[in-house]
Design a protein around this motif. Structure first.
Motif, PDB file in Angstrom:
ATOM      1  N   ILE A   8       5.308   4.088  -0.311  1.00 57.42           N
ATOM      2  CA  ILE A   8       4.375   4.638  -1.842  1.00 57.42           C
ATOM      3  C   ILE A   8       5.624   3.306  -2.435  1.00 57.42           C
ATOM      4  CG2 ILE A   8       4.723   5.493  -4.468  1.00 57.42           C
ATOM      5  CD1 ILE A   8       4.206   8.070  -2.617  1.00 57.42           C
ATOM      6  N   ASP A   9       7.701   3.103  -2.106  1.00 61.03           N
ATOM      7  CA  ASP A   9       7.939   2.745  -3.483  1.00 61.03           C
ATOM      8  C   ASP A   9       7.840   0.990  -2.798  1.00 61.03           C
ATOM      9  OD1 ASP A   9       9.579   4.615  -4.638  1.00 61.03           O
ATOM     10  OD2 ASP A   9      11.053   4.762  -2.846  1.00 61.03           O
ATOM     11  N   TYR A  10       7.527   0.950  -1.132  1.00 65.15           N
ATOM     12  CA  TYR A  10       7.326  -0.192  -1.016  1.00 65.15           C
ATOM     13  C   TYR A  10       5.749  -1.102  -1.094  1.00 65.15           C
ATOM     14  CZ  TYR A  10       5.035  -3.974   1.949  1.00 65.15           C
ATOM     15  OH  TYR A  10       5.471  -5.500   2.806  1.00 65.15           O
ATOM     16  N   ASP A  11       4.740  -0.285  -1.563  1.00 65.67           N
ATOM     17  CA  ASP A  11       3.531  -0.957  -1.872  1.00 65.67           C
ATOM     18  C   ASP A  11       3.573  -1.067  -3.484  1.00 65.67           C
ATOM     19  OD1 ASP A  11       0.301  -0.376  -1.763  1.00 65.67           O
ATOM     20  OD2 ASP A  11       1.090   0.838  -3.676  1.00 65.67           O
ATOM     21  N   ARG A  12       4.504  -0.251  -4.183  1.00 68.90           N
ATOM     22  CA  ARG A  12       4.896  -0.575  -5.469  1.00 68.90           C
ATOM     23  C   ARG A  12       5.492  -1.547  -5.528  1.00 68.90           C
ATOM     24  NH1 ARG A  12       7.158   3.686  -7.305  1.00 68.90           N
ATOM     25  NH2 ARG A  12       5.634   4.728  -7.335  1.00 68.90           N
ATOM     26  N   ASN A 254     -10.617   1.983   0.342  1.00 69.12           N
ATOM     27  CA  ASN A 254     -10.187   1.824   0.463  1.00 69.12           C
ATOM     28  C   ASN A 254      -9.642   1.233  -1.212  1.00 69.12           C
ATOM     29  OD1 ASN A 254      -6.340   1.398   0.452  1.00 69.12           O
ATOM     30  ND2 ASN A 254      -7.113   3.732   1.583  1.00 69.12           N
ATOM     31  N   TYR A 255      -8.642   2.013  -1.767  1.00 70.22           N
ATOM     32  CA  TYR A 255      -8.569   1.054  -3.609  1.00 70.22           C
ATOM     33  C   TYR A 255      -7.365   0.388  -3.232  1.00 70.22           C
ATOM     34  CZ  TYR A 255      -8.167   0.449  -7.914  1.00 70.22           C
ATOM     35  OH  TYR A 255      -7.845  -0.443  -8.846  1.00 70.22           O
ATOM     36  N   SER A 256      -6.098   0.931  -2.044  1.00 72.47           N
ATOM     37  CA  SER A 256      -5.141   0.002  -1.621  1.00 72.47           C
ATOM     38  C   SER A 256      -5.185  -1.327  -1.427  1.00 72.47           C
ATOM     39  CB  SER A 256      -3.893   0.482  -1.122  1.00 72.47           C
ATOM     40  OG  SER A 256      -3.895   1.561  -2.249  1.00 72.47           O
ATOM     41  N   LEU A 257      -6.464  -1.268  -0.346  1.00 74.03           N
ATOM     42  CA  LEU A 257      -6.824  -2.557   0.070  1.00 74.03           C
ATOM     43  C   LEU A 257      -7.881  -3.543  -0.458  1.00 74.03           C
ATOM     44  CD1 LEU A 257      -7.209  -4.016   2.899  1.00 74.03           C
ATOM     45  CD2 LEU A 257      -9.393  -2.162   3.966  1.00 74.03           C
ATOM     46  N   TYR A 258      -8.555  -3.047  -1.531  1.00 75.59           N
ATOM     47  CA  TYR A 258      -9.070  -3.918  -2.720  1.00 75.59           C
ATOM     48  C   TYR A 258      -8.618  -4.321  -3.041  1.00 75.59           C
ATOM     49  CZ  TYR A 258     -11.428  -4.362  -6.956  1.00 75.59           C
ATOM     50  OH  TYR A 258     -12.064  -4.542  -8.030  1.00 75.59           O
ATOM     51  N   GLU A 259      -7.345  -4.065  -3.811  1.00 77.68           N
ATOM     52  CA  GLU A 259      -6.346  -5.003  -4.603  1.00 77.68           C
ATOM     53  C   GLU A 259      -5.817  -5.997  -3.717  1.00 77.68           C
ATOM     54  OE1 GLU A 259      -3.386  -2.387  -5.976  1.00 77.68           O
ATOM     55  OE2 GLU A 259      -4.317  -1.422  -7.754  1.00 77.68           O
ATOM     56  N   ILE A 260      -5.513  -5.568  -2.354  1.00 77.76           N
ATOM     57  CA  ILE A 260      -5.025  -6.938  -1.564  1.00 77.76           C
ATOM     58  C   ILE A 260      -6.421  -8.056  -1.264  1.00 77.76           C
ATOM     59  CG2 ILE A 260      -3.970  -7.445   0.349  1.00 77.76           C
ATOM     60  CD1 ILE A 260      -2.817  -5.142   0.099  1.00 77.76           C
ATOM     61  N   VAL A 261      -7.161  -7.428  -1.900  1.00 79.67           N
ATOM     62  CA  VAL A 261      -8.719  -8.144  -1.091  1.00 79.67           C
ATOM     63  C   VAL A 261      -8.928  -9.069  -2.852  1.00 79.67           C
ATOM     64  CG1 VAL A 261     -10.566  -8.385  -0.479  1.00 79.67           C
ATOM     65  CG2 VAL A 261      -9.801  -7.166   1.124  1.00 79.67           C
TER      66      VAL A 261
END
Length: 306
Positions: A8-12, A254-261
């Motif tokens: 989680i910390d890495y993702d943030r 996936n929302y996290s993948l959405y943010e990256i794309v």
């Protein structure tokens, strides 16, 4: 548990790094466009000539679109929700100016077509007055797809939508699949028409280029390269139109993948073309290039650019 917290910390951290890098790129883009706009207002010749006026329109539309889109990205990054009615108003700007740029590029192509294929009528057809009228027509035509897309929201949304707080993304406020399909159909039809106009202009200019000789041939060859550049810019704009559909598809997964794309699409297909294309267009024009050089050197570059 510790592994999950570390993930989680890495993702943030990665989200914050992407956000900071994006803001640096946006500031760089706006700085380049500001320099080009300052150059445009330096000489009366620029703001009384149709091709330079239309060039300035692309600079302004790209800058305005980027500013508003970046504000929406900031809202998403900091998880700021706004009411539905305000979100629709804010979304109107990027939807409008997403279309203004390609329509303006097509108008610039038609200006080159008139200059090369109908040189005797260029002064009348591409006068400053007619160019201003053309800008109004460009915005009128560009507002049609935007109004069609937003009208689908008015048709399908309930009254509570306008007072409820939402994460302001066009992909989230288009609730039905048919709305996304309609948006795709509208944009593709519009770009088909624009591509036909550019191809028509290129063929006509190419015919004139074959028949020309000497200085006329050199001028028409330059006109051909300009039309090709507009065609390439239009292709980039077409790719940008596909990005929302890619974003919407990834959002379902996936929302996290959405943010990256979404971040990658924004940098590669929104930011880079809107930064490089105007700069390339300005640098390849000899008159504008020397004026730009003079502005960049704070007036120390002394040359008769006219």
């Amino acid at each position: 548990m510790a592994a999950n917290n570390s993930l989680i910390d890495y993702d943030r951290l990665s989200r914050h790094i992407r956000f900071v890098l994006l803001q640096v790129l946006v500031m760089l883009f706006l700085s380049i466009n500001s320099l080009l706009m300052i150059t445009f207002f330096q000489k009366e010749y620029f703001y009384t000539s149709a091709r330079y006026i239309l060039f300035a329109v692309t600079l302004l539309s790209d800058s305005l679109m980027l500013i508003v889109t970046n504000i929406l990205l900031i809202f998403v990054h900091f998880k700021i929700d706004i009411q539905g009615w305000l979100c629709i108003i804010v979304c109107f700007v990027p939807l409008l100016y997403l279309t203004v740029t390609p329509v303006t590029l097509t108008a610039m192509t038609l200006e080159r077509y008139v200059a090369i294929c109908m040189p005797l009528r260029h002064g009348d057809l591409c006068s400053t007055r007619n160019t201003m009228h053309g800008i109004l027509i460009i915005h009128g035509l560009s507002s049609v797809p935007c109004l069609i897309i937003l009208s689908t929201i008015f048709v399908s949304a309930s009254l509570s939508f306008y007072t409820k707080y939402w994460r302001c993304l066009i992909e989230l406020i288009l609730f039905q699949a048919w709305q996304h399909h309609l948006r795709s159909a509208v944009y593709q039809f519009q770009f088909l028409i624009l591509c036909i106009i550019i191809v028509f202009s290129y063929i006509k200019i190419m015919k004139v280029a074959k028949a020309a000789s000497g200085e006329d041939k050199k001028s028409t060859q330059k006109g051909l390269r300009t039309v090709l550049l507009h065609g390439f810019q239009l292709l980039l704009c077409l790719i940008q139109m596909w990005c929302p559909f890619i974003d919407a598809a990834v959002l379902q997964v996936n929302y996290s993948l959405y943010e990256i794309v979404r971040y990658l699409n924004f940098v590669v297909f929104y930011l880079a073309p809107r930064c490089l294309s105007p700069l390339i267009y300005g640098l390849r024009d000899e008159v504008f290039y020397h004026a730009l050089k003079n502005v960049a050197y704070l007036g120390l570059y002394k040359r008769n650019i006219m």
